[in-house]
Design a protein around this motif. Sequence first.
Motif, PDB file in Angstrom:
ATOM      1  N   GLY A  18       0.817  -1.204   0.000  1.00  0.00           N
ATOM      2  CA  GLY A  18       0.000   0.000   0.000  1.00  0.00           C
ATOM      3  C   GLY A  18       0.853   1.258   0.000  1.00  0.00           C
ATOM      4  N   PRO A  19       0.252   2.357  -0.426  1.00  0.00           N
ATOM      5  CA  PRO A  19       0.972   3.630  -0.397  1.00  0.00           C
ATOM      6  C   PRO A  19       0.978   4.228   1.011  1.00  0.00           C
ATOM      7  CG  PRO A  19      -1.238   3.966  -1.233  1.00  0.00           C
ATOM      8  CD  PRO A  19      -1.081   2.483  -1.034  1.00  0.00           C
ATOM      9  N   VAL A  20       1.990   5.005   1.287  1.00  0.00           N
ATOM     10  CA  VAL A  20       2.042   5.780   2.523  1.00  0.00           C
ATOM     11  C   VAL A  20       1.165   7.018   2.326  1.00  0.00           C
ATOM     12  CG1 VAL A  20       3.558   7.101   4.058  1.00  0.00           C
ATOM     13  CG2 VAL A  20       4.357   4.935   3.062  1.00  0.00           C
ATOM     14  N   TRP A  21       0.368   7.369   3.335  1.00  0.00           N
ATOM     15  CA  TRP A  21      -0.500   8.538   3.274  1.00  0.00           C
ATOM     16  C   TRP A  21       0.329   9.804   3.076  1.00  0.00           C
ATOM     17  CZ3 TRP A  21      -5.072  10.557   2.549  1.00  0.00           C
ATOM     18  CH2 TRP A  21      -5.325  11.856   2.989  1.00  0.00           C
ATOM     19  N   SER A  22      -0.180  10.718   2.274  1.00  0.00           N
ATOM     20  CA  SER A  22       0.472  12.007   2.070  1.00  0.00           C
ATOM     21  C   SER A  22      -0.574  13.103   2.084  1.00  0.00           C
ATOM     22  CB  SER A  22       1.204  12.012   0.723  1.00  0.00           C
ATOM     23  OG  SER A  22       1.666  13.315   0.425  1.00  0.00           O
ATOM     24  N   ASP A  23      -0.295  14.184   2.805  1.00  0.00           N
ATOM     25  CA  ASP A  23      -1.155  15.362   2.772  1.00  0.00           C
ATOM     26  C   ASP A  23      -0.958  16.147   1.477  1.00  0.00           C
ATOM     27  OD1 ASP A  23      -2.497  15.198   5.255  1.00  0.00           O
ATOM     28  OD2 ASP A  23      -0.735  15.984   6.295  1.00  0.00           O
ATOM     29  N   ASP A  24       0.193  15.963   0.836  1.00  0.00           N
ATOM     30  CA  ASP A  24       0.573  16.770  -0.322  1.00  0.00           C
ATOM     31  C   ASP A  24       0.273  16.125  -1.678  1.00  0.00           C
ATOM     32  OD1 ASP A  24       1.661  18.585   1.514  1.00  0.00           O
ATOM     33  OD2 ASP A  24       3.586  17.540   1.489  1.00  0.00           O
ATOM     34  N   GLU A  25       0.027  14.820  -1.680  1.00  0.00           N
ATOM     35  CA  GLU A  25      -0.123  14.099  -2.946  1.00  0.00           C
ATOM     36  C   GLU A  25      -1.267  13.100  -2.822  1.00  0.00           C
ATOM     37  OE1 GLU A  25       2.542  10.993  -5.625  1.00  0.00           O
ATOM     38  OE2 GLU A  25       3.458  12.015  -3.939  1.00  0.00           O
ATOM     39  N   ASP A  26      -2.145  13.067  -3.820  1.00  0.00           N
ATOM     40  CA  ASP A  26      -3.257  12.116  -3.822  1.00  0.00           C
ATOM     41  C   ASP A  26      -2.750  10.764  -4.311  1.00  0.00           C
ATOM     42  OD1 ASP A  26      -5.591  10.677  -3.959  1.00  0.00           O
ATOM     43  OD2 ASP A  26      -6.535  11.949  -5.476  1.00  0.00           O
ATOM     44  N   ARG A  27      -2.668   9.809  -3.400  1.00  0.00           N
ATOM     45  CA  ARG A  27      -2.196   8.471  -3.732  1.00  0.00           C
ATOM     46  C   ARG A  27      -3.324   7.442  -3.690  1.00  0.00           C
ATOM     47  NH1 ARG A  27       3.263   8.905   0.021  1.00  0.00           N
ATOM     48  NH2 ARG A  27       4.246  10.527  -1.242  1.00  0.00           N
ATOM     49  N   SER A  28      -4.566   7.922  -3.703  1.00  0.00           N
ATOM     50  CA  SER A  28      -5.713   7.019  -3.566  1.00  0.00           C
ATOM     51  C   SER A  28      -5.809   6.022  -4.721  1.00  0.00           C
ATOM     52  CB  SER A  28      -7.011   7.804  -3.406  1.00  0.00           C
ATOM     53  OG  SER A  28      -7.196   8.690  -4.477  1.00  0.00           O
ATOM     54  N   ALA A  29      -5.383   6.386  -5.921  1.00  0.00           N
ATOM     55  CA  ALA A  29      -5.417   5.432  -7.040  1.00  0.00           C
ATOM     56  C   ALA A  29      -4.507   4.239  -6.758  1.00  0.00           C
ATOM     57  CB  ALA A  29      -5.016   6.120  -8.342  1.00  0.00           C
ATOM     58  N   SER A  49      -2.920   0.114   4.266  1.00  0.00           N
ATOM     59  CA  SER A  49      -2.310   1.438   4.485  1.00  0.00           C
ATOM     60  C   SER A  49      -2.856   2.197   5.687  1.00  0.00           C
ATOM     61  CB  SER A  49      -2.390   2.327   3.231  1.00  0.00           C
ATOM     62  OG  SER A  49      -1.538   1.836   2.223  1.00  0.00           O
ATOM     63  N   ALA A  50      -3.841   1.650   6.391  1.00  0.00           N
ATOM     64  CA  ALA A  50      -4.453   2.384   7.502  1.00  0.00           C
ATOM     65  C   ALA A  50      -3.703   2.215   8.828  1.00  0.00           C
ATOM     66  CB  ALA A  50      -5.915   1.967   7.678  1.00  0.00           C
ATOM     67  N   GLY A  51      -2.654   1.419   8.840  1.00  0.00           N
ATOM     68  CA  GLY A  51      -1.868   1.247  10.057  1.00  0.00           C
ATOM     69  C   GLY A  51      -0.687   2.204  10.073  1.00  0.00           C
ATOM     70  N   VAL A  52       0.510   1.631  10.060  1.00  0.00           N
ATOM     71  CA  VAL A  52       1.716   2.449  10.145  1.00  0.00           C
ATOM     72  C   VAL A  52       1.911   3.352   8.931  1.00  0.00           C
ATOM     73  CG1 VAL A  52       2.930   0.877  11.713  1.00  0.00           C
ATOM     74  CG2 VAL A  52       3.217   0.620   9.250  1.00  0.00           C
ATOM     75  N   TYR A  53       1.219   3.083   7.824  1.00  0.00           N
ATOM     76  CA  TYR A  53       1.333   3.937   6.643  1.00  0.00           C
ATOM     77  C   TYR A  53       0.453   5.179   6.746  1.00  0.00           C
ATOM     78  CZ  TYR A  53       4.210   0.536   4.091  1.00  0.00           C
ATOM     79  OH  TYR A  53       5.226  -0.288   3.672  1.00  0.00           O
ATOM     80  N   GLY A  54      -0.330   5.273   7.832  1.00  0.00           N
ATOM     81  CA  GLY A  54      -0.984   6.521   8.194  1.00  0.00           C
ATOM     82  C   GLY A  54      -2.231   6.936   7.435  1.00  0.00           C
ATOM     83  N   TRP A  55      -2.802   6.046   6.606  1.00  0.00           N
ATOM     84  CA  TRP A  55      -3.986   6.435   5.844  1.00  0.00           C
ATOM     85  C   TRP A  55      -5.165   6.606   6.792  1.00  0.00           C
ATOM     86  CZ3 TRP A  55      -2.974   6.594   0.541  1.00  0.00           C
ATOM     87  CH2 TRP A  55      -4.010   7.117  -0.236  1.00  0.00           C
ATOM     88  N   PRO A  56      -5.914   7.693   6.698  1.00  0.00           N
ATOM     89  CA  PRO A  56      -7.083   7.878   7.566  1.00  0.00           C
ATOM     90  C   PRO A  56      -8.088   6.735   7.376  1.00  0.00           C
ATOM     91  CG  PRO A  56      -6.524   9.924   6.436  1.00  0.00           C
ATOM     92  CD  PRO A  56      -5.694   8.838   5.811  1.00  0.00           C
ATOM     93  N   VAL A  57      -8.552   6.176   8.480  1.00  0.00           N
ATOM     94  CA  VAL A  57      -9.394   4.982   8.438  1.00  0.00           C
ATOM     95  C   VAL A  57     -10.639   5.174   7.575  1.00  0.00           C
ATOM     96  CG1 VAL A  57     -10.824   3.429   9.853  1.00  0.00           C
ATOM     97  CG2 VAL A  57      -8.510   4.050  10.602  1.00  0.00           C
ATOM     98  N   GLU A  58     -11.352   6.275   7.762  1.00  0.00           N
ATOM     99  CA  GLU A  58     -12.584   6.474   6.990  1.00  0.00           C
ATOM    100  C   GLU A  58     -12.316   6.441   5.494  1.00  0.00           C
ATOM    101  OE1 GLU A  58     -15.244   9.637   7.986  1.00  0.00           O
ATOM    102  OE2 GLU A  58     -15.059   9.244  10.128  1.00  0.00           O
ATOM    103  N   ASP A  59     -11.283   7.116   5.053  1.00  0.00           N
ATOM    104  CA  ASP A  59     -10.992   7.134   3.628  1.00  0.00           C
ATOM    105  C   ASP A  59     -10.462   5.782   3.156  1.00  0.00           C
ATOM    106  OD1 ASP A  59     -10.994   8.725   1.153  1.00  0.00           O
ATOM    107  OD2 ASP A  59      -8.848   8.254   1.196  1.00  0.00           O
ATOM    108  N   ALA A  60      -9.688   5.110   3.977  1.00  0.00           N
ATOM    109  CA  ALA A  60      -9.190   3.776   3.615  1.00  0.00           C
ATOM    110  C   ALA A  60     -10.364   2.826   3.380  1.00  0.00           C
ATOM    111  CB  ALA A  60      -8.257   3.240   4.697  1.00  0.00           C
ATOM    112  N   VAL A  61     -11.382   2.914   4.227  1.00  0.00           N
ATOM    113  CA  VAL A  61     -12.585   2.082   4.049  1.00  0.00           C
ATOM    114  C   VAL A  61     -13.289   2.465   2.748  1.00  0.00           C
ATOM    115  CG1 VAL A  61     -14.866   1.509   4.987  1.00  0.00           C
ATOM    116  CG2 VAL A  61     -12.896   1.677   6.529  1.00  0.00           C
TER     117      VAL A  61
END
Length: 171
Positions: A83-94, A121-133
């Motif tokens: 999974g991708p690491v969450w980023s505030d600066d870049e949309d990695r949702s794809a 990605s919702a664990g240590v990769y920091g993705w917000p849970v709601e959006d990960a779902v």
Amino acid sequence: MEIVLVEGDITAERVDALVNAANSSLLGGGGVDGAIHRRGGPAILAECRALRASRYGRGLPTGQAVATTAGDLPARWVIHTVGPVWSDDEDRSALLRDCYRNSLLVAEELGAASVAFPLISAGVYGWPVEDAVRQALAVLRERAATTPVNEARLVLFGLDTFATASRVAAA
């Protein structure tokens, strides 16, 4: 395909294939990855090492998926995806959606009827849970009518995560 939310430990799920939220090295790590490697035993690591020595010398790319044995787990296969690491600066949702899509494609190739997914990605990769779902359900719902897989379980670790996922799924 039926989509089911489950609260629990993915390593205890009795399905054809478990999806591992792996790191790119494929050699184990923390969180879901570490739990799958620990409970699955050395056979998983041996196949991951063979994959690194052949097809994935630089590691498994983010969003891609590959299968190994499930070793001692109550499944036939483990499908590893990074999974991708969450980023505030870049949309990695794809890339996150690719994890689910490509894992499902591998499950189809294997002939799996049931697949258990962690919340990638919702664990240590920091993705917000709601959006990960939301990302997970978007892909699973998109493919529900066309995949030969009968059941996809989204296995959520902890009651808070399960409650959040249930709320998002109902919205």
